[in-house]
Write an enzyme that holds these catalytic residues in place. Structure first.
Site: not given
Length: 270
Positions: A63, A59-60
């Site tokens: 980003h 998820h990170e």
């Protein structure tokens, strides 16, 4: 100088051993559950926690990678491309708290944070895409898991049946573990897409708000996730979230009772 720069960039993109250990634990626990080796309840716990941690790292990373493409060239030097969970914000807030949320409430709340130098990125659409990239990982994760469970993958009639508290049986613990992990991914995607300050949903709409509005909302951002958890855990919001998630399960032909058994087994200490 060219070689030094090349070596540095290579190190910035090298996958962290910590992430590899998490991924290996995830695969190993899944193999153990699928083959009937070891204690199923402990196996489900390890499988779900490791899988959840892997998804938080991805998820990170999403980003960070999107921010790099958008113009923030400092992303690599911060270690965000290594998938190292220790690089994503504060360890307690980024990973320990989300795991505690799973244990306490059986819901997936996002954790982690990559600090993006927004002034290096031009264009409101780019800023929105950077915020949307993380929840998209949870969506993809959820779809893959639901397809596996709905398609009857990993069912093994040769293994002893696993019972849930409502006496519904499945042939293997692995489909139930997959279903519970899918539930966490779905709830994380739904909650994280809400326009709550501090969450990615707000990050998607923030670039389109006036400067005055953004300044007024900014002080509340650090408390958004905790407030949301309190609402989900202690109010009717939690039931609404559960009902919506079960509707999504139905779309993939997944019996919600698989998730219930997975959650029951996950709490092996009960």
């Amino acid at each position: 100088m060219t070689f030094a720069t090349t070596d540095r960039r290579s190190a910035e993109n090298q996958v962290s051993p910590i992430f590899l250990v998490l991924a290996a634990a995830f695969v190993a626990a899944g193999f153990a559950l699928g083959s009937g080796w070891g204690n199923d309840r402990v196996g489900v716990f390890l499988f779900v926690v490791a899988g959840w941690m892997v998804s938080l790292c991805l998820h990170e990373f999403a980003h960070a990678r999107t921010a790099l493409a958008g113009g923030d060239i400092t992303i690599g030097s911060k270690g965000y491309l290594t998938l190292n969970p220790l690089k994503y914000g504060h360890v307690l807030l980024s990973f320990v708290l989300p795991v505690i949320f799973v244990i306490m409430g059986g819901i997936g709340l996002p954790g982690g944070a990559v600090y993006i130098e927004r002034d290096r990125i031009s264009g409101r659409l780019k800023h929105s895409l950077i915020s949307a990239a993380g929840p998209l990982v949870n969506v993809v994760f959820a779809v893959v898991l639901l397809v596996l469970v709905g398609g009857g993958w990993f069912e093994n009639p040769e293994l002893p049946a696993t019972a849930g508290e409502d006496t519904v049986y499945v042939h293997s613990a692995l489909p139930s573990a997959l279903a519970f992990l899918a539930y966490l991914q779905v709830t994380a995607a739904i909650l994280n897409l809400l326009p709550v300050p501090g969450l990615d949903g707000y990050g998607i709409v923030e670039p389109w708000l006036s400067y005055k509005t953004r300044r007024a909302i900014a002080p509340f951002a650090p408390y958004g996730m905790l407030l949301l958890f309190a609402l989900v855990w202690q109010s009717q919001v939690g039931q609404l979230l559960f009902d919506l998630t079960m509707r999504i399960f139905d779309l993939f032909g997944v019996d919600g009772r698989y998730m219930g058994i997975g959650y029951e087994m996950f709490r092996f200490w009960n």
